[in-house]
Design a protein around this motif. Sequence first.
Motif, PDB file in Angstrom:
ATOM      1  N   UNK A  17      54.843  28.241  47.970  1.00 53.98           N
ATOM      2  CA  UNK A  17      55.184  28.279  49.386  1.00 53.98           C
ATOM      3  C   UNK A  17      55.274  29.687  49.959  1.00 53.98           C
ATOM      4  N   UNK A  18      55.064  30.684  49.163  1.00 51.34           N
ATOM      5  CA  UNK A  18      55.126  32.050  49.671  1.00 51.34           C
ATOM      6  C   UNK A  18      54.435  33.010  48.727  1.00 51.34           C
ATOM      7  N   UNK A  19      53.656  33.909  49.279  1.00 49.39           N
ATOM      8  CA  UNK A  19      52.909  34.873  48.476  1.00 49.39           C
ATOM      9  C   UNK A  19      53.251  36.284  48.916  1.00 49.39           C
ATOM     10  N   UNK A  20      53.044  37.229  48.026  1.00 53.17           N
ATOM     11  CA  UNK A  20      53.262  38.638  48.359  1.00 53.17           C
ATOM     12  C   UNK A  20      52.144  39.166  49.251  1.00 53.17           C
ATOM     13  N   UNK A  21      50.962  38.622  49.100  1.00 53.78           N
ATOM     14  CA  UNK A  21      49.759  39.141  49.754  1.00 53.78           C
ATOM     15  C   UNK A  21      48.822  37.965  49.979  1.00 53.78           C
ATOM     16  N   UNK A  22      48.047  37.971  51.060  1.00 50.21           N
ATOM     17  CA  UNK A  22      47.051  36.916  51.239  1.00 50.21           C
ATOM     18  C   UNK A  22      45.905  37.133  50.261  1.00 50.21           C
ATOM     19  N   UNK A  23      45.242  38.297  50.358  1.00 49.80           N
ATOM     20  CA  UNK A  23      44.224  38.665  49.383  1.00 49.80           C
ATOM     21  C   UNK A  23      43.910  40.145  49.551  1.00 49.80           C
ATOM     22  N   UNK A  24      43.219  40.694  48.583  1.00 49.89           N
ATOM     23  CA  UNK A  24      42.670  42.033  48.733  1.00 49.89           C
ATOM     24  C   UNK A  24      41.249  42.002  48.214  1.00 49.89           C
ATOM     25  N   UNK A  25      40.432  42.928  48.731  1.00 48.58           N
ATOM     26  CA  UNK A  25      39.009  42.937  48.394  1.00 48.58           C
ATOM     27  C   UNK A  25      38.662  44.195  47.619  1.00 48.58           C
ATOM     28  N   UNK A  26      37.853  44.007  46.586  1.00 48.97           N
ATOM     29  CA  UNK A  26      37.338  45.107  45.779  1.00 48.97           C
ATOM     30  C   UNK A  26      35.833  45.180  45.970  1.00 48.97           C
ATOM     31  N   UNK A  27      35.332  46.333  46.399  1.00 50.91           N
ATOM     32  CA  UNK A  27      33.887  46.499  46.528  1.00 50.91           C
ATOM     33  C   UNK A  27      33.273  46.517  45.129  1.00 50.91           C
ATOM     34  N   UNK A  28      32.154  45.804  44.972  1.00 51.56           N
ATOM     35  CA  UNK A  28      31.502  45.669  43.678  1.00 51.56           C
ATOM     36  C   UNK A  28      30.083  46.233  43.771  1.00 51.56           C
ATOM     37  N   UNK A  29      29.741  47.043  42.789  1.00 49.12           N
ATOM     38  CA  UNK A  29      28.384  47.573  42.723  1.00 49.12           C
ATOM     39  C   UNK A  29      27.966  47.667  41.261  1.00 49.12           C
ATOM     40  N   UNK A  30      26.771  47.331  40.887  1.00 51.54           N
ATOM     41  CA  UNK A  30      25.765  46.703  41.737  1.00 51.54           C
ATOM     42  C   UNK A  30      26.131  45.239  41.987  1.00 51.54           C
ATOM     43  N   UNK A  74      43.865  35.723  40.579  1.00 50.48           N
ATOM     44  CA  UNK A  74      44.382  36.411  39.403  1.00 50.48           C
ATOM     45  C   UNK A  74      45.397  35.495  38.726  1.00 50.48           C
ATOM     46  N   UNK A  75      45.996  35.892  37.595  1.00 49.02           N
ATOM     47  CA  UNK A  75      46.923  35.000  36.888  1.00 49.02           C
ATOM     48  C   UNK A  75      48.160  34.583  37.684  1.00 49.02           C
ATOM     49  N   UNK A  76      48.528  35.340  38.729  1.00 48.72           N
ATOM     50  CA  UNK A  76      49.688  34.975  39.538  1.00 48.72           C
ATOM     51  C   UNK A  76      49.318  34.227  40.808  1.00 48.72           C
ATOM     52  N   UNK A  77      48.041  33.872  40.946  1.00 54.09           N
ATOM     53  CA  UNK A  77      47.609  33.128  42.115  1.00 54.09           C
ATOM     54  C   UNK A  77      47.246  33.987  43.314  1.00 54.09           C
ATOM     55  N   UNK A  78      47.222  35.307  43.143  1.00 49.92           N
ATOM     56  CA  UNK A  78      46.796  36.188  44.229  1.00 49.92           C
ATOM     57  C   UNK A  78      45.281  36.093  44.357  1.00 49.92           C
ATOM     58  N   UNK A  79      44.797  35.928  45.577  1.00 48.98           N
ATOM     59  CA  UNK A  79      43.363  35.846  45.798  1.00 48.98           C
ATOM     60  C   UNK A  79      42.759  37.243  45.768  1.00 48.98           C
ATOM     61  N   UNK A  80      41.718  37.399  44.963  1.00 52.55           N
ATOM     62  CA  UNK A  80      40.983  38.653  44.843  1.00 52.55           C
ATOM     63  C   UNK A  80      39.570  38.393  45.347  1.00 52.55           C
ATOM     64  N   UNK A  81      39.131  39.196  46.302  1.00 53.76           N
ATOM     65  CA  UNK A  81      37.772  39.077  46.820  1.00 53.76           C
ATOM     66  C   UNK A  81      36.905  40.150  46.184  1.00 53.76           C
ATOM     67  N   UNK A  82      35.815  39.726  45.568  1.00 52.43           N
ATOM     68  CA  UNK A  82      34.816  40.658  45.059  1.00 52.43           C
ATOM     69  C   UNK A  82      33.784  40.800  46.169  1.00 52.43           C
ATOM     70  N   UNK A  83      33.641  41.989  46.728  1.00 54.25           N
ATOM     71  CA  UNK A  83      32.851  42.204  47.946  1.00 54.25           C
ATOM     72  C   UNK A  83      31.596  43.002  47.644  1.00 54.25           C
TER      73      UNK A  83
END
Length: 145
Positions: free
Chosen positions: A74-87, A124-133
Amino acid sequence: MNVPFQLKQIDHVVLRIKDLDASVRFYRDVLGCSIDKVQETIGLWQMRAGASLIDLVPIDGVLGKIGGAAAGLEGHNVDHFALQVTPWNEGAIRDHLGAHGIAIVDSGPRYGAEGTGPSIYIFDPDGTTVELKGPRTADGRPSSC
């Protein structure tokens, strides 16, 4: 509005976590981060993510206890964060995530710092959404502020 500085990039993101070993494995083995610095006495593990850091703070450590209860359904520390991916090789990325048992929550073109381009959402293991961009596509024009 006259601001006396310019923002350069995200320096670091701090995540309060439940399981240090699971989080280190995820950020190291799945996303390719390395352990940059450990401050065990205060409960801080800093993972290098390109030019930025992802700080892991176990909720049962000195810093973690300051933040109160762990995030839940019912509550998260963060909605998500994005990591730029190359290539950006979406097939290889999907294969790699699958080999680690990481489910893809969503994928598709999304707008980011460099314009519209491909992205993949995972947890991630704690349910935080990680965006690979991925990088901007030919029609994904960036805009300026």
